[in-house]
Design a protein around this motif. Structure first.
Motif, PDB file in Angstrom:
ATOM      1  N   ARG A   1      57.100  47.324  37.369  1.00  0.00           N
ATOM      2  CA  ARG A   1      55.996  47.030  38.771  1.00  0.00           C
ATOM      3  C   ARG A   1      55.317  47.872  38.226  1.00  0.00           C
ATOM      4  O   ARG A   1      55.076  49.099  38.548  1.00  0.00           O
ATOM      5  N   GLU A   2      53.620  47.504  38.520  1.00  0.00           N
ATOM      6  CA  GLU A   2      52.156  48.310  38.540  1.00  0.00           C
ATOM      7  C   GLU A   2      51.394  47.130  39.812  1.00  0.00           C
ATOM      8  O   GLU A   2      51.127  46.133  39.280  1.00  0.00           O
ATOM      9  N   ASN A   3      51.426  48.496  41.257  1.00  0.00           N
ATOM     10  CA  ASN A   3      50.350  47.476  41.920  1.00  0.00           C
ATOM     11  C   ASN A   3      49.182  47.969  41.969  1.00  0.00           C
ATOM     12  O   ASN A   3      48.850  49.179  41.453  1.00  0.00           O
ATOM     13  N   LYS A   4      48.032  47.119  41.616  1.00  0.00           N
ATOM     14  CA  LYS A   4      46.784  47.708  41.712  1.00  0.00           C
ATOM     15  C   LYS A   4      45.814  46.993  42.344  1.00  0.00           C
ATOM     16  O   LYS A   4      46.237  45.762  43.103  1.00  0.00           O
ATOM     17  N   THR A   5      44.565  47.189  42.573  1.00  0.00           N
ATOM     18  CA  THR A   5      44.108  46.236  43.475  1.00  0.00           C
ATOM     19  C   THR A   5      42.698  45.485  42.558  1.00  0.00           C
ATOM     20  O   THR A   5      42.287  46.061  41.577  1.00  0.00           O
ATOM     21  N   LEU A   6      43.116  44.453  43.000  1.00  0.00           N
ATOM     22  CA  LEU A   6      42.597  43.512  42.748  1.00  0.00           C
ATOM     23  C   LEU A   6      40.790  43.567  43.651  1.00  0.00           C
ATOM     24  O   LEU A   6      41.025  43.025  44.436  1.00  0.00           O
TER      25      LEU A   6
ATOM     26  N   ASN B   1      37.962  31.183  34.271  1.00  0.00           N
ATOM     27  CA  ASN B   1      36.753  31.547  33.475  1.00  0.00           C
ATOM     28  C   ASN B   1      35.840  32.641  34.818  1.00  0.00           C
ATOM     29  O   ASN B   1      34.692  32.885  33.959  1.00  0.00           O
ATOM     30  N   LYS B   2      36.480  33.157  35.641  1.00  0.00           N
ATOM     31  CA  LYS B   2      35.568  33.737  36.310  1.00  0.00           C
ATOM     32  C   LYS B   2      36.258  34.727  36.562  1.00  0.00           C
ATOM     33  O   LYS B   2      37.505  35.134  35.538  1.00  0.00           O
ATOM     34  N   PHE B   3      35.712  36.852  35.761  1.00  0.00           N
ATOM     35  CA  PHE B   3      36.422  37.619  35.693  1.00  0.00           C
ATOM     36  C   PHE B   3      36.760  38.649  37.243  1.00  0.00           C
ATOM     37  O   PHE B   3      36.244  38.368  38.367  1.00  0.00           O
ATOM     38  N   ILE B   4      37.754  39.452  37.126  1.00  0.00           N
ATOM     39  CA  ILE B   4      38.398  39.794  38.396  1.00  0.00           C
ATOM     40  C   ILE B   4      39.082  41.430  38.314  1.00  0.00           C
ATOM     41  O   ILE B   4      38.983  41.417  36.528  1.00  0.00           O
ATOM     42  N   ASP B   5      38.317  42.559  38.510  1.00  0.00           N
ATOM     43  CA  ASP B   5      38.376  43.609  38.606  1.00  0.00           C
ATOM     44  C   ASP B   5      39.199  44.154  38.508  1.00  0.00           C
ATOM     45  O   ASP B   5      39.846  43.504  39.820  1.00  0.00           O
ATOM     46  N   VAL B   6      40.692  44.921  37.719  1.00  0.00           N
ATOM     47  CA  VAL B   6      42.117  44.705  37.764  1.00  0.00           C
ATOM     48  C   VAL B   6      42.149  47.084  37.643  1.00  0.00           C
ATOM     49  O   VAL B   6      42.499  46.692  36.317  1.00  0.00           O
ATOM     50  N   GLY B   7      41.812  47.750  38.910  1.00  0.00           N
ATOM     51  CA  GLY B   7      41.909  48.788  38.411  1.00  0.00           C
ATOM     52  C   GLY B   7      41.163  49.364  37.700  1.00  0.00           C
ATOM     53  O   GLY B   7      40.730  49.919  36.877  1.00  0.00           O
ATOM     54  N   GLY B   8      39.674  48.361  37.605  1.00  0.00           N
ATOM     55  CA  GLY B   8      38.749  49.184  37.033  1.00  0.00           C
ATOM     56  C   GLY B   8      38.434  48.290  35.606  1.00  0.00           C
ATOM     57  O   GLY B   8      37.327  49.097  34.763  1.00  0.00           O
ATOM     58  N   THR B   9      39.424  47.328  35.125  1.00  0.00           N
ATOM     59  CA  THR B   9      38.766  46.727  33.399  1.00  0.00           C
ATOM     60  C   THR B   9      38.668  45.093  34.632  1.00  0.00           C
ATOM     61  O   THR B   9      39.995  44.420  35.585  1.00  0.00           O
ATOM     62  N   ALA B  10      38.204  44.365  33.739  1.00  0.00           N
ATOM     63  CA  ALA B  10      37.827  43.259  34.234  1.00  0.00           C
ATOM     64  C   ALA B  10      38.721  42.310  32.971  1.00  0.00           C
ATOM     65  O   ALA B  10      38.134  42.792  32.137  1.00  0.00           O
TER      66      ALA B  10
ATOM     67  N   GLN C   1      49.085  47.310  26.686  1.00  0.00           N
ATOM     68  CA  GLN C   1      49.416  48.711  25.989  1.00  0.00           C
ATOM     69  C   GLN C   1      48.354  49.564  25.876  1.00  0.00           C
ATOM     70  O   GLN C   1      48.504  50.310  26.268  1.00  0.00           O
ATOM     71  N   ARG C   2      47.551  48.792  25.180  1.00  0.00           N
ATOM     72  CA  ARG C   2      46.167  49.236  24.234  1.00  0.00           C
ATOM     73  C   ARG C   2      45.346  50.577  25.979  1.00  0.00           C
ATOM     74  O   ARG C   2      44.525  51.449  25.894  1.00  0.00           O
ATOM     75  N   ILE C   3      45.256  49.344  26.789  1.00  0.00           N
ATOM     76  CA  ILE C   3      44.311  50.108  28.371  1.00  0.00           C
ATOM     77  C   ILE C   3      44.896  51.286  28.354  1.00  0.00           C
ATOM     78  O   ILE C   3      44.458  51.814  29.290  1.00  0.00           O
ATOM     79  N   ASN C   4      46.099  51.090  28.876  1.00  0.00           N
ATOM     80  CA  ASN C   4      46.578  52.826  29.320  1.00  0.00           C
ATOM     81  C   ASN C   4      47.159  53.645  28.599  1.00  0.00           C
ATOM     82  O   ASN C   4      48.178  54.448  28.794  1.00  0.00           O
ATOM     83  N   ASN C   5      47.299  53.089  27.102  1.00  0.00           N
ATOM     84  CA  ASN C   5      47.217  53.769  25.778  1.00  0.00           C
ATOM     85  C   ASN C   5      48.200  54.548  25.996  1.00  0.00           C
ATOM     86  O   ASN C   5      49.429  55.640  25.606  1.00  0.00           O
ATOM     87  N   GLY C   6      49.567  53.411  26.185  1.00  0.00           N
ATOM     88  CA  GLY C   6      50.388  53.153  26.372  1.00  0.00           C
ATOM     89  C   GLY C   6      52.061  52.892  24.385  1.00  0.00           C
ATOM     90  O   GLY C   6      52.878  52.665  24.207  1.00  0.00           O
TER      91      GLY C   6
END
Length: 409
Positions: A108-113, A175-184, A210-215
């Motif tokens: 579970r990871e809630n973020k602003t889109l 094919n549109k881009f959304i911002d997910v917690g600072g990442t498109a 994993q890569r974006i969150n340094n996991g």
């Protein structure tokens, strides 16, 4: 052949004994009514349970690691067990019987889109390409994450219908881009999931998360479907997974806290078995309720014959045959049970339809319905039983000698 005089006599007898007739009919109607309600309730429970399991793959195994609670192999309890991508690939490719498999980085990871001037908070779930097959999510437009997206760490996402409505309104999101917690992330598909709350999310590739969150290559949950294997085989698969991971991470295979492996196959079989038991229990209760009604009819018919002993004697003295006397009593019994059975059937179906119309249902009680074949069979059986209930007193009455019947007070 229709005998008007006989039916007028039957109706006159019924009219003369209104209370007795009403009580007799009520016992029959109530029995049918209760049977219909019980059958509908049992089916509603079964439908609810099947819907709960049907939201996700019922033939699945969930694997989740925690902390050890037992000392083992020189290690003290309290050691954290961390699953990895290797464990996911091993479960998917090396455990015989696994049909599809997926894994998540965080459950579970809630973020602003965000998209243009629209913003909304939704659940972001990382997953593998097979995930929508286990969630039973249907692709509405575009496509789901594929192996290329997964292995090339692509920043793509698949959004649920509520996300589409919140961010894009009537605009095509593909094919549109959304911002997910600072990442498109590029939207590649839209899905619809019948599971409660399972639409309020977006899916992104596990390796990307994993890569974006340094996991590193950490995995939170591994989820595998077992295809058409038997429950017994799924239990063997659970033991195989547990023993393999216990050996790899050096913990006691019996330590359920270190590794929880939940087998949905067993739970589904247990719930369905319990509901089958409830169904048979309901049928048995319904049968005994109907038997009580039949006994009531039989007792009433015996009283009727007793009261009409003198009348029967007069009939026989005037030339009435035993068959005509028997048929008169049976017709009265069948007429009462037929009308009462029909009223009980319609009342039961009416209540069930009202429940469905006003949607008086819950998560575990869905779409109560009546098996009309069982309902009609029950009505036919109680009519036959009513005929038999009238037959035995009628046969007894037909054997009475006219002189003996005329002396009866």
């Amino acid at each position: 052949m229709f005998d008007l005089d006989k039916w007028q006599e039957i109706l006159a007898t019924i009219k003369k004994n209104k209370l007795r007739t009403i009580l007799t009919a009520f016992s029959v109607a109530w029995g049918i009514f209760i049977l219909i309600i019980l059958l509908a309730a049992g089916q509603g429970l079964r439908n609810g349970a099947q819907e709960q399991f049907g939201r996700d793959a019922a033939n699945s195994i969930w694997i989740n690691a925690h902390e050890t609670s037992m000392a083992y192999g020189g290690y003290k309890p309290g050691r954290k067990i961390q699953l990895t991508n290797t464990d996911f690939y091993n479960v998917k490719n090396k455990v015989a019987g696994v049909d599809h498999a997926t894994a998540t980085f965080t459950w579970r990871e809630n973020k602003t889109l965000s998209y243009k001037n629209e913003h909304a908070g939704f659940l972001v779930r990382s997953c593998a390409p097979d995930h929508h097959l286990l969630e039973k999510a249907k692709i509405v437009s575009g496509r789901f994450i594929n192996e290329i997206d997964f292995n090339e760490f692509r920043k793509v996402c698949v959004i649920g219908l509520p996300v589409l409505e919140a961010l894009f309104k009537k605009e095509d999101p593909i094919n549109k881009f959304i911002d997910v917690g600072g990442t498109a992330y590029k939207v590649i598909g839209v899905f619809n999931d019948p599971g409660k709350g399972d639409n309020d999310r977006i899916y992104i590739p596990l390796l990307t998360a994993q890569r974006i969150n340094n996991g590193k290559d950490n995995v939170g949950v591994i989820w595998a479907s077992t295809g058409t294997v038997s429950v017994e085989r799924s239990e063997q698969m659970v033991n195989e997974i547990r023993n393999t991971l216990a050996k790899k991470y050096n913990f006691n295979p019996e330590d359920k806290n270190a590794l929880s492996v939940y087998n949905n196959n067993v739970e589904y079989k247990r719930i369905m078995g319990m509901l089958d038991g409830i169904k048979w229990f309901v049928i048995i209760i319904g049968i005994f309720t109907l038997i009580a009604g039949v006994v009531g009819i039989s007792n009433i018919m015996m009283i009727i014959v007793k009261e009409r002993t003198k009348e029967i004697g007069v009939r026989k003295a005037l030339g009435a045959t035993p068959v005509s006397i028997v048929m008169l009593i049976i017709q009265e019994s069948v007429f009462i049970t037929s009308i009462a059975g029909y009223v009980g059937l319609m009342a039961g179906i009416g209540v069930v339809e009202l429940i469905r119309y006003f949607k008086l249902e819950g998560d575990f009680f869905k779409n109560p319905e009546v098996d009309l074949s069982i309902a009609l069979t029950s009505v036919i059986l109680i009519i036959v039983a009513g005929a038999l209930a009238g037959l035995f007193p009628a046969l007894k009455a037909a054997k009475v000698e006219p002189i003996t019947a005329l002396r009866e007070e």
